[in-house]
Design a protein around this motif. Structure first.
Motif, PDB file in Angstrom:
ATOM      1  N   UNK A 328     -22.531 -37.375  47.226  1.00  0.00           N
ATOM      2  CA  UNK A 328     -23.040 -38.313  46.074  1.00  0.00           C
ATOM      3  C   UNK A 328     -22.375 -36.367  45.201  1.00  0.00           C
ATOM      4  N   UNK A 329     -22.615 -35.277  45.904  1.00  0.00           N
ATOM      5  CA  UNK A 329     -23.067 -34.167  45.035  1.00  0.00           C
ATOM      6  C   UNK A 329     -21.075 -33.334  44.682  1.00  0.00           C
ATOM      7  N   UNK A 330     -20.238 -34.130  45.353  1.00  0.00           N
ATOM      8  CA  UNK A 330     -18.725 -33.446  46.030  1.00  0.00           C
ATOM      9  C   UNK A 330     -17.757 -34.112  45.591  1.00  0.00           C
ATOM     10  N   UNK A 331     -18.550 -35.952  45.962  1.00  0.00           N
ATOM     11  CA  UNK A 331     -17.283 -37.156  46.234  1.00  0.00           C
ATOM     12  C   UNK A 331     -16.646 -37.618  44.073  1.00  0.00           C
ATOM     13  N   UNK A 332     -15.499 -37.799  44.598  1.00  0.00           N
ATOM     14  CA  UNK A 332     -15.823 -38.949  42.364  1.00  0.00           C
ATOM     15  C   UNK A 332     -16.038 -40.044  43.056  1.00  0.00           C
ATOM     16  N   UNK A 333     -16.145 -40.960  41.677  1.00  0.00           N
ATOM     17  CA  UNK A 333     -16.381 -42.142  42.172  1.00  0.00           C
ATOM     18  C   UNK A 333     -15.732 -42.999  43.173  1.00  0.00           C
ATOM     19  N   UNK A 334     -13.984 -42.643  42.729  1.00  0.00           N
ATOM     20  CA  UNK A 334     -13.067 -43.635  43.580  1.00  0.00           C
ATOM     21  C   UNK A 334     -13.677 -43.204  45.069  1.00  0.00           C
ATOM     22  N   UNK A 335     -13.285 -41.745  45.202  1.00  0.00           N
ATOM     23  CA  UNK A 335     -13.279 -41.484  46.481  1.00  0.00           C
ATOM     24  C   UNK A 335     -14.371 -41.726  47.497  1.00  0.00           C
ATOM     25  N   UNK A 336     -15.815 -42.210  46.183  1.00  0.00           N
ATOM     26  CA  UNK A 336     -17.391 -43.542  47.311  1.00  0.00           C
ATOM     27  C   UNK A 336     -16.714 -44.836  47.461  1.00  0.00           C
ATOM     28  N   UNK A 337     -15.967 -45.457  46.295  1.00  0.00           N
ATOM     29  CA  UNK A 337     -15.887 -46.243  47.086  1.00  0.00           C
ATOM     30  C   UNK A 337     -14.666 -46.932  47.830  1.00  0.00           C
ATOM     31  N   UNK A 338     -13.353 -45.650  47.949  1.00  0.00           N
ATOM     32  CA  UNK A 338     -12.887 -46.392  48.836  1.00  0.00           C
ATOM     33  C   UNK A 338     -13.133 -45.708  50.338  1.00  0.00           C
ATOM     34  N   UNK A 339     -14.186 -45.071  50.555  1.00  0.00           N
ATOM     35  CA  UNK A 339     -14.886 -44.832  51.797  1.00  0.00           C
ATOM     36  C   UNK A 339     -15.609 -45.706  52.017  1.00  0.00           C
ATOM     37  N   UNK A 340     -15.804 -47.061  50.863  1.00  0.00           N
ATOM     38  CA  UNK A 340     -17.253 -47.885  51.060  1.00  0.00           C
ATOM     39  C   UNK A 340     -18.048 -47.412  51.325  1.00  0.00           C
ATOM     40  N   UNK A 341     -18.725 -45.568  50.945  1.00  0.00           N
ATOM     41  CA  UNK A 341     -20.168 -44.999  50.924  1.00  0.00           C
ATOM     42  C   UNK A 341     -20.077 -45.344  49.780  1.00  0.00           C
ATOM     43  N   UNK A 342     -21.226 -46.733  48.999  1.00  0.00           N
ATOM     44  CA  UNK A 342     -22.157 -47.488  48.119  1.00  0.00           C
ATOM     45  C   UNK A 342     -22.967 -46.742  48.275  1.00  0.00           C
ATOM     46  N   UNK A 343     -23.961 -47.191  49.439  1.00  0.00           N
ATOM     47  CA  UNK A 343     -25.302 -46.996  49.486  1.00  0.00           C
ATOM     48  C   UNK A 343     -25.072 -44.999  49.329  1.00  0.00           C
ATOM     49  N   UNK A 344     -25.884 -44.819  48.766  1.00  0.00           N
ATOM     50  CA  UNK A 344     -25.717 -43.264  48.854  1.00  0.00           C
ATOM     51  C   UNK A 344     -27.890 -42.966  49.364  1.00  0.00           C
ATOM     52  N   UNK A 345     -27.943 -42.804  50.336  1.00  0.00           N
ATOM     53  CA  UNK A 345     -28.887 -42.154  51.025  1.00  0.00           C
ATOM     54  C   UNK A 345     -29.368 -41.201  51.593  1.00  0.00           C
ATOM     55  N   UNK A 346     -30.357 -40.156  51.165  1.00  0.00           N
ATOM     56  CA  UNK A 346     -30.603 -38.925  51.990  1.00  0.00           C
ATOM     57  C   UNK A 346     -32.696 -38.551  51.768  1.00  0.00           C
ATOM     58  N   UNK A 347     -32.287 -37.571  52.170  1.00  0.00           N
ATOM     59  CA  UNK A 347     -34.020 -37.786  52.374  1.00  0.00           C
ATOM     60  C   UNK A 347     -34.495 -36.071  51.851  1.00  0.00           C
ATOM     61  N   UNK A 348     -35.584 -36.434  50.898  1.00  0.00           N
ATOM     62  CA  UNK A 348     -36.249 -34.764  50.780  1.00  0.00           C
ATOM     63  C   UNK A 348     -35.206 -33.845  50.087  1.00  0.00           C
ATOM     64  N   UNK A 349     -34.689 -34.380  48.960  1.00  0.00           N
ATOM     65  CA  UNK A 349     -34.065 -32.817  48.561  1.00  0.00           C
ATOM     66  C   UNK A 349     -34.752 -32.369  47.589  1.00  0.00           C
ATOM     67  N   UNK A 350     -33.920 -31.439  47.492  1.00  0.00           N
ATOM     68  CA  UNK A 350     -35.103 -30.010  45.890  1.00  0.00           C
ATOM     69  C   UNK A 350     -33.929 -30.430  45.252  1.00  0.00           C
ATOM     70  N   UNK A 351     -33.922 -31.359  44.404  1.00  0.00           N
ATOM     71  CA  UNK A 351     -33.938 -31.825  42.837  1.00  0.00           C
ATOM     72  C   UNK A 351     -35.121 -30.439  42.372  1.00  0.00           C
ATOM     73  N   UNK A 441     -23.942 -31.811  36.307  1.00  0.00           N
ATOM     74  CA  UNK A 441     -24.316 -31.887  36.780  1.00  0.00           C
ATOM     75  C   UNK A 441     -25.141 -33.434  37.097  1.00  0.00           C
ATOM     76  N   UNK A 442     -25.516 -34.011  38.152  1.00  0.00           N
ATOM     77  CA  UNK A 442     -26.585 -35.292  37.661  1.00  0.00           C
ATOM     78  C   UNK A 442     -26.981 -35.235  37.406  1.00  0.00           C
ATOM     79  N   UNK A 443     -27.824 -36.064  36.530  1.00  0.00           N
ATOM     80  CA  UNK A 443     -28.647 -35.886  36.002  1.00  0.00           C
ATOM     81  C   UNK A 443     -29.741 -37.821  36.355  1.00  0.00           C
TER      82      UNK A 443
END
Length: 467
Positions: A328-351, A441-443
């Motif tokens: 999520x932090x380091x990929x482009x929109x196209x990069x996530x799509x190309x890698x099929x990573x369209x469900x981004x899931x993580x645990x307990x981020x210090x946002x 920065x993502x909001x």
């Protein structure tokens, strides 16, 4: 003569649409685009026919190019303030109207006399916005310059406590006393209310208490995704260990609001993946966290989480795979799509979050605005993303919850009262001031009773930041 006030909030994001609020003797029409309307009407006895008739009708109508999309009404007694009929009496009847082009979200709060500093005017809000099922595809089509931009440029609309859009699990537990007994020990606000009455009385009104404390959404997940939400926080846990051994409901992971179970985790994942399969250029972000979940509600281990995720993704045959926080932090929109990573899931981020117990425990939103005014790139620095939380937590004010519960009907939740009052301040603030934030920065912008205006403001900022 007696009268009952109604405060009418509106937002329109689609050309050719109009919202019309009507009471006997007065009508207000709204058609300005991207403007937050805030209008006061009175149901006044002098405009109600019949010497002994004290009931007047409030209604709103939404049209597009003259064609009616929505009509809702409620009858209000101007002497007692009581609702006497109509289709706005229940939150369950206030679900969004979705067409291929337009979505109408709305809600209604049945106000009392102004006790506990709650409003004494009924509150109604209506938003008319585009169907945002494919807003990422529209803003950043595959192959476009926008798609090559970092995903972190986006403003993601978010539904607060997504799993608390249903009473189904809680209602099943309320067939006995187990949930009431647990909440009396683990939830201070519930305990304070329970201490005002006998155990039998608590059991009788427990659904109202839980609805007032915990229900923060009123649409299905599929609808909320169509309205435009792309970020969720989910707190998956098993039932409290004082309840779980008796298996009153299936032994699965549920969204946990304190010890109150909401949506099943497998249902959440299934519906999210199904939406992504239907909308092949959209990306959804999910954070798993457990703040506020009692230790007696067992958390899933890594094996549990992997099993649930694998089961949800299996029908996609590899067309959708899970990404993580780094993606999520380091990929482009196209990069996530190309890698099929369209469900981004993580645990307990210090946002970085604008939420504070003190600031969000408000009835009018002013303290939330004070938190927003303090936002700056310096405060965001070093955090993976920023979470702007628009929802008030009046449920942290015991006297407010107590009044809402004891005067309860299906439209008297204190969260329904604060929703439009806060939105009329927080969303214009974001609309006008979000340019001061770190543009790289993502909001996330989070809200209760997720609505089209929240989505529309975020989509517009995403468009600007991708230019």
């Amino acid at each position: 003569m007696p009268s009952k006030g109604i405060q009418c909030y509106s937002y329109i994001g689609v050309e050719g649409c109009q919202v019309e609020f009507c009471v006997p003797g007065n009508t207000v029409s709204k058609n300005e685009l991207h403007t937050f309307g805030n209008d006061h009407l009175e149901i006044d006895k002098k405009f109600i026919h019949g010497h002994f008739n004290f009931t007047g009708t409030f209604s709103f109508k939404v049209t597009q190019n003259g064609n009616q999309l929505v009509f809702e009404s409620i009858e209000v007694n101007v002497v007692t303030g009581n609702l006497e009929g109509g289709n706005l009496k229940s939150m369950a009847n206030q679900t969004s109207i979705i067409t291929n082009e337009v979505i109408v979200t709305y809600g209604f709060y049945d106000a009392g006399t102004g006790a506990a500093d709650l409003p004494n005017r009924d509150q109604v809000w209506v938003t008319v916005t585009p169907n945002h099922s494919a807003w990422m595809a529209r803003l950043a089509p595959p192959g476009s310059p926008q798609a090559s931009k970092p995903f972190s440029k986006l403003f993601l609309p978010a539904a607060h406590d997504i799993g608390m859009n249903t009473m189904q699990s809680a209602d099943a537990l309320l067939q006995g006393s187990c949930l009431v007994d647990v909440l009396t020990h683990v939830n201070p606000v519930f305990a304070k209310i329970a201490g005002m009455m006998t155990h039998d009385a608590v059991l009788a009104i427990a659904p109202n208490i839980i609805r007032g404390l915990a229900i923060t959404q009123k649409d299905t997940l599929a609808s909320i995704l169509s309205i435009g939400a792309r970020y969720f926080e989910f707190r998956p846990a098993y039932l409290h260990n004082a309840i779980r051994p008796d298996h009153p409901i299936p032994d699965e992971l549920y969204f946990s609001h304190s010890a109150i179970p909401g949506m099943q985790y497998d249902e959440f994942l299934h519906d999210t993946v199904e939406f992504l399969m239907q909308n092949p250029d959209e990306i959804v972000v999910v954070q798993l966290r457990w703040d506020g979940v009692p230790g007696e509600c067992a958390r899933p281990n890594d094996e549990d989480l992997a099993k649930y995720l694998d089961n949800a993704l299996a029908p996609t045959n590899g067309d959708i795979v899970a990404g993580g926080l780094d993606d999520m932090l380091h990929s482009t929109i196209a990069g996530l799509r190309d890698q099929h990573k369209r469900l981004v899931l993580f645990v307990n981020s210090d946002s970085f979050s604008t939420y504070t117990d003190e600031g969000n425990a408000t009835l009018d939103g002013d303290s939330i605005i004070a938190e927003l005014d303090a936002l700056s790139p310096e405060k965001q620095a070093g955090k993976p993303f920023t979470n702007i939380q628009c929802q008030a937590t009046a449920t942290n004010i015991p006297q407010v919850v107590a009044y809402s519960v004891l005067a309860a009907n299906a439209s008297s939740s204190c969260l329904l009262a604060t929703k439009p009052m806060c939105d009329s301040k927080t969303l214009p603030w974001i609309q006008q001031n979000a340019g001061r934030l770190d543009g790289d920065q993502l909001v996330v912008v989070m809200n209760d009773f997720f609505d089209g205006a929240t989505a529309d403001v975020c989509v517009e900022w995403s468009r600007k930041r991708l230019e």
